[in-house]
Design a protein around this motif. Structure first.
Motif, PDB file in Angstrom:
ATOM      1  N   ARG A  72      -7.501  -4.320   6.395  1.00 15.72           N
ATOM      2  CA  ARG A  72      -8.875  -4.649   5.761  1.00 15.72           C
ATOM      3  C   ARG A  72      -8.812  -4.743   4.247  1.00 15.72           C
ATOM      4  N   ARG A  73      -8.198  -3.531   3.794  1.00 14.74           N
ATOM      5  CA  ARG A  73      -8.200  -3.401   2.161  1.00 14.74           C
ATOM      6  C   ARG A  73      -7.417  -4.209   1.548  1.00 14.74           C
ATOM      7  N   GLN A  74      -6.389  -4.970   2.529  1.00 12.11           N
ATOM      8  CA  GLN A  74      -5.417  -5.778   1.659  1.00 12.11           C
ATOM      9  C   GLN A  74      -5.728  -7.473   2.007  1.00 12.11           C
ATOM     10  N   GLY A  75      -6.779  -7.441   2.943  1.00  7.87           N
ATOM     11  CA  GLY A  75      -7.149  -8.917   3.255  1.00  7.87           C
ATOM     12  C   GLY A  75      -6.131  -9.659   4.353  1.00  7.87           C
ATOM     13  N   LEU A  76      -5.367  -8.804   4.910  1.00  8.84           N
ATOM     14  CA  LEU A  76      -4.495  -9.363   5.747  1.00  8.84           C
ATOM     15  C   LEU A  76      -5.317  -9.967   6.985  1.00  8.84           C
ATOM     16  N   ASP A  77      -6.348  -9.279   7.285  1.00 11.09           N
ATOM     17  CA  ASP A  77      -7.125  -9.902   8.549  1.00 11.09           C
ATOM     18  C   ASP A  77      -7.724 -11.138   8.201  1.00 11.09           C
ATOM     19  N   ARG A  78      -8.123 -11.621   7.004  1.00  9.05           N
ATOM     20  CA  ARG A  78      -8.688 -12.962   6.483  1.00  9.05           C
ATOM     21  C   ARG A  78      -7.556 -13.753   6.188  1.00  9.05           C
ATOM     22  N   MET A  79      -6.407 -13.146   5.935  1.00 10.61           N
ATOM     23  CA  MET A  79      -5.119 -14.129   5.996  1.00 10.61           C
ATOM     24  C   MET A  79      -4.676 -14.642   7.316  1.00 10.61           C
ATOM     25  N   ALA A  80      -4.699 -13.747   8.231  1.00 12.42           N
ATOM     26  CA  ALA A  80      -4.146 -14.220   9.629  1.00 12.42           C
ATOM     27  C   ALA A  80      -5.136 -13.495  10.648  1.00 12.42           C
ATOM     28  N   THR A  99       0.703  -1.276   0.056  1.00 15.13           N
ATOM     29  CA  THR A  99       0.103  -0.174  -0.104  1.00 15.13           C
ATOM     30  C   THR A  99       0.882   1.210   0.006  1.00 15.13           C
ATOM     31  N   LEU A 100       0.382   2.185  -0.889  1.00 12.74           N
ATOM     32  CA  LEU A 100       1.338   3.589  -0.635  1.00 12.74           C
ATOM     33  C   LEU A 100       0.435   4.622  -0.167  1.00 12.74           C
ATOM     34  N   THR A 101       1.132   5.113   0.840  1.00 13.84           N
ATOM     35  CA  THR A 101       0.353   6.339   1.534  1.00 13.84           C
ATOM     36  C   THR A 101       0.986   7.680   0.998  1.00 13.84           C
ATOM     37  N   GLN A 102       0.394   8.798   0.874  1.00 12.45           N
ATOM     38  CA  GLN A 102       1.035   9.941   0.726  1.00 12.45           C
ATOM     39  C   GLN A 102       1.997  10.518   1.867  1.00 12.45           C
ATOM     40  N   ALA A 103       3.293  11.020   1.266  1.00 16.41           N
ATOM     41  CA  ALA A 103       3.909  11.541   2.340  1.00 16.41           C
ATOM     42  C   ALA A 103       4.741  12.736   1.756  1.00 16.41           C
ATOM     43  N   VAL A 104       5.245  13.649   2.603  1.00 17.51           N
ATOM     44  CA  VAL A 104       6.066  14.821   2.327  1.00 17.51           C
ATOM     45  C   VAL A 104       7.397  14.885   3.537  1.00 17.51           C
ATOM     46  N   THR A 105       8.415  14.624   2.519  1.00 15.67           N
ATOM     47  CA  THR A 105       9.571  14.436   3.469  1.00 15.67           C
ATOM     48  C   THR A 105      10.456  15.413   3.220  1.00 15.67           C
ATOM     49  N   ARG A 106      11.799  15.365   3.512  1.00 14.19           N
ATOM     50  CA  ARG A 106      12.953  16.262   3.330  1.00 14.19           C
ATOM     51  C   ARG A 106      13.315  16.154   2.034  1.00 14.19           C
ATOM     52  N   LEU A 107      13.009  14.733   1.330  1.00 15.47           N
ATOM     53  CA  LEU A 107      13.385  14.621  -0.189  1.00 15.47           C
ATOM     54  C   LEU A 107      12.146  14.975  -1.066  1.00 15.47           C
ATOM     55  N   GLY A 108      11.185  15.619  -0.484  1.00  8.90           N
ATOM     56  CA  GLY A 108      10.096  16.030  -1.225  1.00  8.90           C
ATOM     57  C   GLY A 108       8.891  15.369  -1.064  1.00  8.90           C
ATOM     58  N   GLY A 109       7.757  15.367  -2.169  1.00  5.57           N
ATOM     59  CA  GLY A 109       6.538  14.658  -2.035  1.00  5.57           C
ATOM     60  C   GLY A 109       6.753  13.537  -2.714  1.00  5.57           C
ATOM     61  N   GLY A 110       5.834  12.424  -2.181  1.00  3.66           N
ATOM     62  CA  GLY A 110       5.861  11.406  -2.775  1.00  3.66           C
ATOM     63  C   GLY A 110       4.963  10.295  -1.840  1.00  3.66           C
ATOM     64  N   PHE A 111       5.350   9.008  -1.692  1.00  2.00           N
ATOM     65  CA  PHE A 111       4.796   8.012  -0.939  1.00  2.00           C
ATOM     66  C   PHE A 111       5.645   7.291  -0.176  1.00  2.00           C
ATOM     67  N   TRP A 112       4.880   6.785   0.950  1.00  3.67           N
ATOM     68  CA  TRP A 112       5.642   5.734   1.739  1.00  3.67           C
ATOM     69  C   TRP A 112       4.948   4.445   1.229  1.00  3.67           C
ATOM     70  N   VAL A 113       6.108   3.539   1.171  1.00  7.69           N
ATOM     71  CA  VAL A 113       5.824   2.012   0.748  1.00  7.69           C
ATOM     72  C   VAL A 113       5.541   1.299   2.126  1.00  7.69           C
ATOM     73  N   MET A 114       4.283   1.011   2.324  1.00 11.06           N
ATOM     74  CA  MET A 114       3.796   0.260   3.390  1.00 11.06           C
ATOM     75  C   MET A 114       3.529  -1.409   2.889  1.00 11.06           C
ATOM     76  N   THR A 115       4.507  -2.145   3.393  1.00  7.21           N
ATOM     77  CA  THR A 115       4.477  -3.627   3.037  1.00  7.21           C
ATOM     78  C   THR A 115       4.300  -4.543   4.210  1.00  7.21           C
ATOM     79  N   PRO A 116       3.166  -5.375   4.103  1.00  9.69           N
ATOM     80  CA  PRO A 116       3.065  -6.536   5.026  1.00  9.69           C
ATOM     81  C   PRO A 116       4.054  -7.370   5.229  1.00  9.69           C
ATOM     82  N   LEU A 117       4.556  -7.780   6.166  1.00 11.04           N
ATOM     83  CA  LEU A 117       5.719  -8.686   6.534  1.00 11.04           C
ATOM     84  C   LEU A 117       5.056 -10.019   7.264  1.00 11.04           C
ATOM     85  N   ARG A 118       4.997 -11.181   6.831  1.00 12.74           N
ATOM     86  CA  ARG A 118       4.858 -12.170   7.515  1.00 12.74           C
ATOM     87  C   ARG A 118       5.868 -12.911   8.362  1.00 12.74           C
ATOM     88  N   ALA A 119       5.776 -12.264   9.629  1.00 11.26           N
ATOM     89  CA  ALA A 119       6.834 -12.542  10.762  1.00 11.26           C
ATOM     90  C   ALA A 119       7.199 -14.190  10.684  1.00 11.26           C
TER      91      ALA A 119
END
Length: 246
Positions: free
Chosen positions: A171-179, A83-103
Protein backbone atom coordinates in the motif's frame (compact mmCIF):
# COMPACT_ATOMS: atom_id res chain seq x y z
CA UNK A 1 -11.04 -39.46 63.40
CA UNK A 2 -13.63 -37.69 61.31
CA UNK A 3 -11.41 -34.61 61.12
CA UNK A 4 -8.40 -36.73 60.11
CA UNK A 5 -10.46 -38.48 57.48
CA UNK A 6 -11.56 -35.12 56.03
CA UNK A 7 -7.95 -33.94 55.86
CA UNK A 8 -6.96 -37.13 54.08
CA UNK A 9 -9.73 -36.62 51.55
CA UNK A 10 -8.59 -33.04 50.91
CA UNK A 11 -4.95 -34.15 50.49
CA UNK A 12 -5.92 -36.94 48.11
CA UNK A 13 -8.16 -34.63 46.05
CA UNK A 14 -5.53 -31.92 45.73
CA UNK A 15 -2.78 -34.43 44.97
CA UNK A 16 -4.86 -36.15 42.32
CA UNK A 17 -5.78 -32.84 40.68
CA UNK A 18 -2.19 -31.64 40.74
CA UNK A 19 -0.72 -34.90 39.44
CA UNK A 20 -3.29 -35.13 36.65
CA UNK A 21 -2.74 -31.47 35.72
CA UNK A 22 1.05 -31.75 35.63
CA UNK A 23 0.82 -35.06 33.78
CA UNK A 24 -1.51 -33.55 31.17
CA UNK A 25 0.96 -30.71 30.61
CA UNK A 26 3.74 -33.26 30.17
CA UNK A 27 1.72 -35.18 27.58
CA UNK A 28 0.93 -31.93 25.78
CA UNK A 29 4.64 -31.11 25.58
CA UNK A 30 5.36 -34.56 24.15
CA UNK A 31 2.75 -33.94 21.46
CA UNK A 32 4.24 -30.50 20.79
CA UNK A 33 7.67 -32.10 20.48
CA UNK A 34 6.36 -34.57 17.90
CA UNK A 35 4.75 -31.73 15.93
CA UNK A 36 7.92 -29.62 16.15
CA UNK A 37 10.12 -32.44 14.90
CA UNK A 38 7.79 -32.99 11.94
CA UNK A 39 7.88 -29.24 11.22
CA UNK A 40 11.69 -29.14 11.35
CA UNK A 41 11.96 -32.15 9.03
CA UNK A 42 9.49 -30.57 6.60
CA UNK A 43 11.27 -27.22 6.57
CA UNK A 44 14.70 -28.81 6.12
CA UNK A 45 13.42 -30.81 3.16
CA UNK A 46 12.05 -27.61 1.57
CA UNK A 47 15.17 -25.55 2.19
CA UNK A 48 17.36 -28.17 0.55
CA UNK A 49 15.00 -29.06 -2.31
CA UNK A 50 15.29 -27.92 -5.90
CA UNK A 51 13.53 -24.59 -6.45
CA UNK A 52 10.03 -24.48 -7.91
CA UNK A 53 8.21 -21.64 -9.62
CA UNK A 54 7.05 -18.93 -7.20
CA UNK A 55 3.30 -19.39 -6.58
CA UNK A 56 1.06 -17.23 -8.75
CA UNK A 57 -2.38 -15.83 -7.89
CA UNK A 58 -4.11 -19.16 -8.34
CA UNK A 59 -2.10 -20.68 -5.47
CA UNK A 60 -2.15 -17.78 -3.03
CA UNK A 61 -5.09 -19.08 -1.01
CA UNK A 62 -2.92 -21.96 0.24
CA UNK A 63 0.43 -20.19 0.44
CA UNK A 64 0.48 -20.29 4.27
CA UNK A 65 1.55 -23.93 4.09
CA UNK A 66 4.47 -23.21 1.76
CA UNK A 67 6.80 -21.19 4.01
CA UNK A 68 10.53 -21.83 3.51
CA UNK A 69 9.99 -23.56 0.20
CA UNK A 70 12.72 -22.75 -2.32
CA UNK A 71 11.25 -20.84 -5.22
CA UNK A 72 12.47 -19.05 -8.31
CA UNK A 73 11.02 -16.13 -10.22
CA UNK A 74 12.11 -13.97 -13.15
CA UNK A 75 11.18 -10.40 -13.92
CA UNK A 76 12.29 -6.82 -13.46
CA UNK A 77 13.03 -5.00 -10.21
CA UNK A 78 11.17 -1.79 -9.41
CA UNK A 79 14.02 -0.05 -7.60
CA UNK A 80 12.12 3.23 -7.32
CA UNK A 81 9.68 1.48 -4.95
CA UNK A 82 12.27 -0.05 -2.64
CA UNK A 83 11.56 -0.29 1.10
CA UNK A 84 14.08 -0.71 3.91
CA UNK A 85 13.11 -2.62 7.05
CA UNK A 86 15.25 -2.73 10.17
CA UNK A 87 17.30 -5.88 10.61
CA UNK A 88 19.71 -7.48 13.05
CA UNK A 89 21.90 -10.14 11.48
CA UNK A 90 25.20 -11.90 12.06
CA UNK A 91 26.70 -8.98 10.14
CA UNK A 92 25.33 -6.50 12.66
CA UNK A 93 22.47 -4.05 12.61
CA UNK A 94 21.15 -2.45 9.47
CA UNK A 95 18.34 -2.95 6.99
CA UNK A 96 16.72 -5.49 4.71
CA UNK A 97 16.34 -4.22 1.15
CA UNK A 98 12.79 -5.08 0.10
CA UNK A 99 12.41 -4.52 -3.64
CA UNK A 100 9.27 -5.27 -5.66
CA UNK A 101 9.81 -7.49 -8.69
CA UNK A 102 7.38 -7.44 -11.59
CA UNK A 103 7.38 -11.10 -12.52
CA UNK A 104 7.24 -12.31 -16.12
CA UNK A 105 4.08 -14.15 -15.04
CA UNK A 106 2.32 -10.82 -14.50
CA UNK A 107 2.19 -10.47 -10.73
CA UNK A 108 4.36 -8.42 -8.35
CA UNK A 109 6.27 -10.00 -5.49
CA UNK A 110 8.45 -8.37 -2.84
CA UNK A 111 12.00 -9.67 -2.79
CA UNK A 112 14.24 -9.30 0.24
CA UNK A 113 17.45 -8.77 -1.71
CA UNK A 114 19.50 -8.91 1.48
CA UNK A 115 21.19 -6.88 4.19
CA UNK A 116 22.84 -3.46 4.04
CA UNK A 117 24.57 -1.64 6.91
CA UNK A 118 23.41 1.90 7.81
CA UNK A 119 26.11 3.56 5.69
CA UNK A 120 24.77 1.73 2.61
CA UNK A 121 21.16 2.58 3.29
CA UNK A 122 20.85 5.13 0.51
CA UNK A 123 20.68 3.81 -3.05
CA UNK A 124 23.32 6.34 -4.03
CA UNK A 125 25.78 4.43 -1.80
CA UNK A 126 25.18 1.19 -3.74
CA UNK A 127 24.17 2.39 -7.16
CA UNK A 128 26.20 -0.32 -8.87
CA UNK A 129 24.05 -3.02 -7.22
CA UNK A 130 20.74 -1.90 -8.77
CA UNK A 131 20.37 -4.22 -11.75
CA UNK A 132 18.22 -3.08 -14.63
CA UNK A 133 16.48 -5.34 -17.10
CA UNK A 134 15.40 -8.91 -16.51
CA UNK A 135 16.73 -10.79 -13.48
CA UNK A 136 16.21 -14.26 -12.04
CA UNK A 137 15.83 -14.71 -8.29
CA UNK A 138 16.03 -17.90 -6.27
CA UNK A 139 15.23 -17.87 -2.58
CA UNK A 140 12.94 -18.95 0.23
CA UNK A 141 9.24 -18.17 0.30
CA UNK A 142 8.43 -16.29 3.51
CA UNK A 143 5.12 -15.30 5.04
CA UNK A 144 4.24 -11.68 5.72
CA UNK A 145 5.14 -10.19 9.11
CA UNK A 146 2.26 -7.82 9.91
CA UNK A 147 2.28 -5.07 12.50
CA UNK A 148 5.91 -4.54 13.40
CA UNK A 149 8.61 -5.86 15.67
CA UNK A 150 8.88 -6.39 19.41
CA UNK A 151 7.38 -3.30 21.10
CA UNK A 152 7.79 -1.39 17.83
CA UNK A 153 5.00 -0.73 15.38
CA UNK A 154 5.54 -0.04 11.71
CA UNK A 155 4.94 3.59 10.75
CA UNK A 156 4.14 3.56 7.02
CA UNK A 157 3.51 7.31 6.89
CA UNK A 158 7.04 7.98 8.13
CA UNK A 159 8.44 5.04 6.13
CA UNK A 160 9.76 3.36 9.26
CA UNK A 161 9.55 -0.41 9.15
CA UNK A 162 10.38 -2.96 11.83
CA UNK A 163 8.91 -5.98 10.09
CA UNK A 164 8.31 -7.15 6.54
CA UNK A 165 4.59 -6.47 6.35
CA UNK A 166 3.81 -7.27 2.73
CA UNK A 167 0.34 -5.73 2.54
CA UNK A 168 1.35 -2.51 4.30
CA UNK A 169 4.48 -2.08 2.18
CA UNK A 170 2.46 -2.73 -0.98
CA UNK A 171 0.00 0.00 0.00
CA UNK A 172 2.76 2.44 0.93
CA UNK A 173 4.56 1.92 -2.39
CA UNK A 174 1.38 1.92 -4.47
CA UNK A 175 1.91 -1.63 -5.68
CA UNK A 176 -1.74 -2.50 -5.14
CA UNK A 177 -2.65 0.32 -7.53
CA UNK A 178 -0.08 -0.77 -10.11
CA UNK A 179 -1.33 -4.35 -10.09
CA UNK A 180 -4.76 -4.62 -8.42
CA UNK A 181 -5.22 -8.08 -6.98
CA UNK A 182 -1.85 -9.20 -8.32
CA UNK A 183 0.55 -8.45 -5.43
CA UNK A 184 1.77 -11.66 -3.86
CA UNK A 185 0.86 -12.06 -0.14
CA UNK A 186 4.34 -13.40 0.61
CA UNK A 187 7.91 -12.23 0.04
CA UNK A 188 11.04 -14.03 -1.09
CA UNK A 189 14.29 -14.10 0.86
CA UNK A 190 16.86 -14.08 -1.92
CA UNK A 191 19.71 -16.55 -1.64
CA UNK A 192 23.33 -15.49 -1.61
CA UNK A 193 24.46 -14.06 -4.93
CA UNK A 194 27.47 -11.69 -4.98
CA UNK A 195 26.30 -8.17 -5.83
CA UNK A 196 28.56 -5.48 -7.30
CA UNK A 197 29.97 -3.48 -4.41
CA UNK A 198 29.18 -6.29 -1.97
CA UNK A 199 25.69 -5.17 -0.99
CA UNK A 200 22.97 -6.17 -0.40
CA UNK A 201 24.10 -9.44 1.18
CA UNK A 202 21.53 -12.18 0.60
CA UNK A 203 21.29 -15.70 1.96
CA UNK A 204 21.05 -14.62 5.62
CA UNK A 205 17.75 -16.30 6.40
CA UNK A 206 17.86 -17.92 9.83
CA UNK A 207 16.00 -21.23 9.81
CA UNK A 208 15.97 -22.26 13.44
CA UNK A 209 13.21 -23.47 15.73
CA UNK A 210 13.38 -23.76 19.51
CA UNK A 211 13.03 -27.39 20.58
CA UNK A 212 12.87 -27.51 24.39
CA UNK A 213 9.70 -29.57 24.63
CA UNK A 214 11.41 -32.68 26.03
CA UNK A 215 12.90 -30.63 28.89
CA UNK A 216 9.50 -29.11 29.61
CA UNK A 217 7.81 -32.52 29.49
CA UNK A 218 10.31 -34.03 31.93
CA UNK A 219 9.78 -31.04 34.24
CA UNK A 220 5.98 -31.47 34.25
CA UNK A 221 6.21 -35.24 34.80
CA UNK A 222 8.69 -34.68 37.64
CA UNK A 223 6.28 -32.22 39.27
CA UNK A 224 3.51 -34.80 38.96
CA UNK A 225 5.68 -37.40 40.74
CA UNK A 226 6.71 -34.88 43.40
CA UNK A 227 3.04 -34.07 44.01
CA UNK A 228 2.25 -37.76 44.51
CA UNK A 229 5.26 -38.20 46.79
CA UNK A 230 4.31 -35.17 48.88
CA UNK A 231 0.74 -36.45 49.18
CA UNK A 232 1.94 -39.88 50.35
CA UNK A 233 4.18 -38.21 52.90
CA UNK A 234 1.30 -36.09 54.23
CA UNK A 235 -0.96 -39.15 54.39
CA UNK A 236 1.66 -41.05 56.37
CA UNK A 237 1.89 -38.15 58.83
CA UNK A 238 -1.89 -38.02 59.14
CA UNK A 239 -2.00 -41.74 59.77
CA UNK A 240 0.70 -41.51 62.44
CA UNK A 241 -1.04 -38.59 64.14
CA UNK A 242 -4.32 -40.48 64.07
CA UNK A 243 -2.67 -43.52 65.59
CA UNK A 244 -1.08 -41.50 68.41
CA UNK A 245 -4.33 -39.70 69.20
CA UNK A 246 -6.23 -42.96 69.46
Amino acid sequence: MKRSGFRLLVILTLALAGALGFGALGVWQIRRMTWKHELIARVESRVNAAPVAAPGPGAWANVAGEEYRRVRVAGQYLHDRETLTQAVTRLGGGFWVMTPLRADAGFIVLVNRGFVPPERRAQAARQESLPGGRVEVTGLLRLTEPGGGFLRHNDPAADRWYSRDVAAIARRQGLDRMAPGAVAPYFIDAGYVPNPGGYPVGGLTVVRFSDNHLVYAVTWFALALMTVAAALFMISLEGRDAGESS
